[in-house]
Design an enzyme around this catalytic site. Structure first.
Site, PDB file in Angstrom:
ATOM      1  CG  HIS A 176      45.765  45.133  17.981  1.00 51.75           C
ATOM      2  ND1 HIS A 176      45.051  44.718  17.831  1.00 51.75           N
ATOM      3  CD2 HIS A 176      46.684  43.629  18.593  1.00 51.75           C
ATOM      4  CE1 HIS A 176      44.355  43.897  17.971  1.00 51.75           C
ATOM      5  NE2 HIS A 176      45.709  42.934  18.202  1.00 51.75           N
ATOM      6  CG  HIS A 217      50.995  47.507  21.508  1.00 51.93           C
ATOM      7  ND1 HIS A 217      50.684  47.174  20.182  1.00 51.93           N
ATOM      8  CD2 HIS A 217      50.234  45.881  21.484  1.00 51.93           C
ATOM      9  CE1 HIS A 217      50.486  45.808  19.061  1.00 51.93           C
ATOM     10  NE2 HIS A 217      50.520  45.316  20.305  1.00 51.93           N
ATOM     11  NE  ARG A 236      72.659  26.760   8.207  1.00 51.41           N
ATOM     12  CZ  ARG A 236      73.123  26.203   8.265  1.00 51.41           C
ATOM     13  NH1 ARG A 236      73.047  24.861   7.960  1.00 51.41           N
ATOM     14  NH2 ARG A 236      74.640  26.532   8.208  1.00 51.41           N
ATOM     15  CD  GLU A 255      52.667  44.113  10.139  1.00 51.58           C
ATOM     16  OE1 GLU A 255      51.948  43.263  10.578  1.00 51.58           O
ATOM     17  OE2 GLU A 255      52.241  45.342  10.984  1.00 51.58           O
ATOM     18  CD  GLU A 258      43.149  40.772  18.689  1.00 52.67           C
ATOM     19  OE1 GLU A 258      43.015  41.249  17.659  1.00 52.67           O
ATOM     20  OE2 GLU A 258      44.091  40.578  19.323  1.00 52.67           O
ATOM     21  CG  ASN A 275      48.838  45.404  13.841  1.00 52.15           C
ATOM     22  OD1 ASN A 275      48.509  44.821  14.383  1.00 52.15           O
ATOM     23  ND2 ASN A 275      49.774  46.451  13.824  1.00 52.15           N
ATOM     24  CG  HIS A 335      46.706  41.613  23.521  1.00 49.76           C
ATOM     25  ND1 HIS A 335      47.037  42.114  22.746  1.00 49.76           N
ATOM     26  CD2 HIS A 335      46.453  40.899  21.831  1.00 49.76           C
ATOM     27  CE1 HIS A 335      47.603  42.876  21.579  1.00 49.76           C
ATOM     28  NE2 HIS A 335      46.907  41.740  21.268  1.00 49.76           N
ATOM     29  CE  LYS A 350      52.472  39.949  12.393  1.00 51.36           C
ATOM     30  NZ  LYS A 350      52.382  41.776  12.429  1.00 51.36           N
ATOM     31  CE  LYS A 403      47.415  37.007  11.303  1.00 47.94           C
ATOM     32  NZ  LYS A 403      47.595  36.408  12.702  1.00 47.94           N
ATOM     33  NE  ARG A 424      50.614  39.689   9.218  1.00 45.65           N
ATOM     34  CZ  ARG A 424      51.011  38.356   9.441  1.00 45.65           C
ATOM     35  NH1 ARG A 424      51.666  38.149   8.176  1.00 45.65           N
ATOM     36  NH2 ARG A 424      51.112  38.017  10.626  1.00 45.65           N
TER      37      ARG A 424
HETATM   38  P1  NAD Z   1      48.617  32.068  26.319  1.00 45.78           P
HETATM   39  O1  NAD Z   1      49.233  30.997  24.895  1.00 45.78           O
HETATM   40  O2  NAD Z   1      49.302  32.599  27.291  1.00 45.78           O
HETATM   41  O3  NAD Z   1      47.078  30.772  26.693  1.00 45.78           O
HETATM   42  C1  NAD Z   1      46.586  31.949  27.456  1.00 45.78           C
HETATM   43  C2  NAD Z   1      46.166  30.761  28.863  1.00 45.78           C
HETATM   44  O4  NAD Z   1      45.715  29.921  28.504  1.00 45.78           O
HETATM   45  C3  NAD Z   1      47.466  30.022  29.138  1.00 45.78           C
HETATM   46  O5  NAD Z   1      47.534  29.843  30.563  1.00 45.78           O
HETATM   47  C4  NAD Z   1      47.613  28.537  28.442  1.00 45.78           C
HETATM   48  O6  NAD Z   1      48.401  27.821  28.886  1.00 45.78           O
HETATM   49  C5  NAD Z   1      45.989  28.223  29.102  1.00 45.78           C
HETATM   50  N1  NAD Z   1      44.924  27.641  27.927  1.00 45.78           N
HETATM   51  C6  NAD Z   1      45.596  27.581  26.661  1.00 45.78           C
HETATM   52  N2  NAD Z   1      45.080  26.812  25.981  1.00 45.78           N
HETATM   53  C7  NAD Z   1      43.868  25.895  26.604  1.00 45.78           C
HETATM   54  C8  NAD Z   1      43.227  25.338  26.156  1.00 45.78           C
HETATM   55  N3  NAD Z   1      42.297  24.568  25.978  1.00 45.78           N
HETATM   56  N4  NAD Z   1      42.275  25.043  28.531  1.00 45.78           N
HETATM   57  C9  NAD Z   1      43.092  25.557  29.021  1.00 45.78           C
HETATM   58  N5  NAD Z   1      44.074  26.392  29.447  1.00 45.78           N
HETATM   59  C10 NAD Z   1      44.035  26.155  28.215  1.00 45.78           C
HETATM   60  O7  NAD Z   1      48.400  33.626  25.675  1.00 45.78           O
HETATM   61  P2  NAD Z   1      46.431  33.614  24.520  1.00 45.78           P
HETATM   62  O8  NAD Z   1      45.988  35.095  24.386  1.00 45.78           O
HETATM   63  O9  NAD Z   1      46.496  32.659  23.482  1.00 45.78           O
HETATM   64  O10 NAD Z   1      47.782  34.195  23.260  1.00 45.78           O
HETATM   65  C11 NAD Z   1      49.428  35.511  23.670  1.00 45.78           C
HETATM   66  C12 NAD Z   1      50.170  35.420  22.500  1.00 45.78           C
HETATM   67  O11 NAD Z   1      49.862  35.172  21.487  1.00 45.78           O
HETATM   68  C13 NAD Z   1      51.040  36.682  23.310  1.00 45.78           C
HETATM   69  O12 NAD Z   1      52.986  36.051  23.280  1.00 45.78           O
HETATM   70  C14 NAD Z   1      51.242  37.397  21.146  1.00 45.78           C
HETATM   71  O13 NAD Z   1      52.123  37.973  21.717  1.00 45.78           O
HETATM   72  C15 NAD Z   1      50.968  36.536  20.184  1.00 45.78           C
HETATM   73  N6  NAD Z   1      49.779  36.890  19.600  1.00 45.78           N
HETATM   74  C16 NAD Z   1      51.117  36.257  18.292  1.00 45.78           C
HETATM   75  C17 NAD Z   1      50.341  36.259  16.988  1.00 45.78           C
HETATM   76  C18 NAD Z   1      50.574  36.233  15.927  1.00 45.78           C
HETATM   77  O14 NAD Z   1      50.604  37.356  14.572  1.00 45.78           O
HETATM   78  N7  NAD Z   1      51.844  35.372  15.543  1.00 45.78           N
HETATM   79  C19 NAD Z   1      48.829  37.511  17.307  1.00 45.78           C
HETATM   80  C20 NAD Z   1      48.221  37.727  18.133  1.00 45.78           C
HETATM   81  C21 NAD Z   1      48.927  37.476  19.527  1.00 45.78           C
HETATM   82  N1  GLY Z   2      48.290  39.639  14.598  1.00 48.69           N
HETATM   83  C1  GLY Z   2      48.439  41.250  13.601  1.00 48.69           C
HETATM   84  C2  GLY Z   2      49.392  40.133  12.422  1.00 48.69           C
HETATM   85  O1  GLY Z   2      49.057  39.017  12.423  1.00 48.69           O
HETATM   86  O2  GLY Z   2      49.858  40.384  11.857  1.00 48.69           O
END
Ligand code: NAD
Ligand code: GLY
Length: 367
Positions: free
Chosen positions: A249, A253, A122, A238, A186, A246, A266, A144, A228, A242
Site C-alpha cells: 500500500h 498510495h 453518540r 493498529e 487484496e 498495508n 486502489h 475502520k 483479517k 495491523r
Molecule cells: P466503491 O465503494 O467506490 O465501489 C466501486 C464501484 O462499484 C462503485 O461505483 C459502486 O457503486 C459500485 N458497486 C458496488 N457494488 C456493486 C455491485 N454489486 N454491482 C455493481 N456495482 C457495484 O469502491 P470499493 O473499492 O468497494 O471501496 C473503496 C473504498 O474503501 C475507499 O474509500 C477506501 O478508502 C475504502 N477502504 C476502507 C477500508 C477499511 O478498512 N475501512 C479498507 C480498504 C478500503
Molecule cells: N485495510 C487496512 C486495515 O483495515 O487496517
C-alpha cells in the site's frame, strides 16, 4: 452454501456470514445479533436499483422497519458534506437511539455509513452488507470507518465495529470486472503476508475466480476475512501488527497520488506496490528469487498491472516521504519474508534502496 466466522473482540465480537444466495437470510442474521427493528439502509444510486428493493423486502418480511437513504456514488462523495446529508435524512425521518444503520454497497458506502453509525446520537448499531470484492475481503471487516478531508484520504473517522457482516458473493456478478479484479489484489495480499497454502491455492484457482465460481469466491472471501479477523483481534487499533495489512500500500498510495485518484483503482495500485515491495524484499535477502516471480505471475494471471506508471523516481520518493509511516526520515515498509510471512522493517536510506527498484519496475523498463 454458507460459512460463518467470528471476529473475537470481547463484547464487541461479531459474526461474518459468507455464502452464495444468502441475501434472503439477512433478516434472520440481523435478528440473531438483536439488531434494532428500525433500520436505515444506506446505499447509492448504482447499488440501490440492483439490490435495495430486495433487501428492504427481506427486512420487512423479517419484521424490520427499513428506510433507504441514498448517497451519491463515488470516492469524491466520501465527505463530511455527504455525512451531514445522511444525518439530515436520519433526523428528518425521526430515527432515534433505537435505530440501526446498515451499509449496502462497496467500501465508500461502508466507510461513510459506519462513521455515521459511530457518531449519530453518540453511536447506534451498525451492520455491513458489502457488495464489492474489496469491501467483502477488507473494508467491511475490522471497524475502520470514516470520510476523506480535502487534505487527505480517510483523515476523519473512528474505529467502530459492526454487529454483523453479511456477505452474499452473488452480488459480485453485477460488479464491473475491473472493480472485481481490483479486489483480487487484496486477496493475493493475504496469501503473501500470512498464508502460503492459500497463495498456492490461488495460483491453481485463478481461472475459477475470474469466472466467479461461487465455491472459489466463498473460499477466497472466507480465508481473507479470517486472516483479517485474526490480525484485528490482536491489534484492533493498529498499534503494531495491523500495519501488515498495508503490504503493497505504501507504494500503491504513491501511485494513486501521482496518477490522480480515480484513474488507477486502489487495488491496481496495490498490485503494483506489492510487486515493488516483493522486489525490495528479494534485494534485501528476505525472499528467494522465485517468490517475486510467483507473486508477479499470479497478479498477471488475475489481469492486474504489475509495473509502476512512469513517473519520475524523485516524484515517487517525495510521495513516499509524505507517507503516514515516515518516522524520523525513515520509512517503515511491510516486506514479505518469502511467501506466507512478512515483517515491518525500518528502511533508513530510502533513496538508495528504492531507486533501483523504481527504475526496474516501471512500465517500459526492461524486465
Ligand atoms: P466503491 O465503494 O467506490 O465501489 C466501486 C464501484 O462499484 C462503485 O461505483 C459502486 O457503486 C459500485 N458497486 C458496488 N457494488 C456493486 C455491485 N454489486 N454491482 C455493481 N456495482 C457495484 O469502491 P470499493 O473499492 O468497494 O471501496 C473503496 C473504498 O474503501 C475507499 O474509500 C477506501 O478508502 C475504502 N477502504 C476502507 C477500508 C477499511 O478498512 N475501512 C479498507 C480498504 C478500503
Ligand atoms: N485495510 C487496512 C486495515 O483495515 O487496517
Amino acid at each position: 452454501m454458507m460459512t460463518s466466522l467470528n471476529v473475537g473482540l470481547g463484547e464487541r465480537s461479531y459474526p461474518i456470514h459468507i455464502g452464495s444466495g444468502i441475501l434472503p437470510l439477512l433478516g434472520e442474521s440481523l435478528a440473531a445479533v438483536c439488531f434494532p427493528r428500525r433500520v436505515a439502509v444506506v446505499t447509492n444510486p448504482t447499488v440501490g436499483p440492483l439490490y435495495a428493493e430486495r433487501v428492504l423486502g427481506i427486512l420487512r418480511q423479517a419484521g424490520f422497519s427499513p428506510a433507504e437513504i441514498l448517497i451519491p456514488d463515488g470516492e469524491e462523495y466520501k465527505t463530511l458534506d455527504t455525512l451531514n446529508a445522511v444525518f439530515d435524512a436520519l433526523i428528518r425521518q425521526g430515527f432515534d437511539r433505537g435505530c440501526g444503520i446498515l451499509a449496502l454497497g462497496g467500501g465508500v458506502v461502508g466507510d461513510l455509513a459506519g462513521f455515521a453509525a459511530a457518531t449519530y446520537l453518540r453511536g447506534v448499531p451498525f451492520a455491513q452488507v458489502p457488495t464489492t470484492l474489496l469491501a467483502q475481503v477488507d473494508s467491511s471487516v475490522g471497524g475502520k470507518t470514516g470520510v476523506n478531508h480535502p487534505l487527505g484520504k480517510n483523515l476523519i473517522g473512528a474505529f467502530y465495529q459492526p454487529r454483523l457482516v453479511h456477505i452474499d458473493v452473488d452480488t459480485l456478478v453485477t460488479l464491473p470486472p475491473r472493480e472485481f479484479r481490483a479486489g483480487l489484489a487484496e486477496v493475493v495480499k493475504y496469501g503473501v503476508i500470512r498464508d502460503a497454502e492459500f497463495f498456492a491455492w490461488l495460483e491453481q484457482q485463478g481461472p475459477d475466480l475470474l469466472e466467479l465460481k461461487p465455491a472459489a469466491l466463498i473460499k477466497s472471501v472466507a480465508i481473507s476475512c479470517q486472516i483479517k479477523a485474526d490480525i484485528v483481534e490482536v491489534d484492533e487499533k493498529e498499534g503494531g501488527l495491523r500495519a501488515v495489512l498495508n503490504f503493497g500500500h505504501t507504494l500503491g498510495h504513491a501511485v494513486e497520488l501521482l496518477s490522480g485518484y480515480g484513474s488507477v483503482r486502489h487495488g491496481e495500485a496495490v498490485a503494483m506496490g506489492m510487486v515493488a515491495a516483493a522486489a525490495l524484499s528479494e534485494s534485501l535477502g528476505l525472499a528467494a528469487m522465485g517468490d517475486l516471480h510467483r507473486i508477479e505471475n499470479l497478479l498477471r494471471a488475475l489481469s492486474l498491472p504489475v509495473r509502476l506508471p512512469p513517473h519520475a523516481p524523485e516524484a515517487y520518493l517525495e510521495a513516499l516521504m509524505r507517507d503516514k509511516k515516515v518516522k524520523d526520515g525513515s520509512l517503515n515498509l511491510i516486506l514479505n519474508r518469502g511467501i506466507g510471512d512478512c515483517e515491518v522493517r525500518k528502511v533508513p536510506d530510502l533513496a538508495r534502496v528504492i531507486l533501483p527498484i523504481l527504475q526496474s519496475y516501471q512500465e517500459g523498463a526492461r524486465a
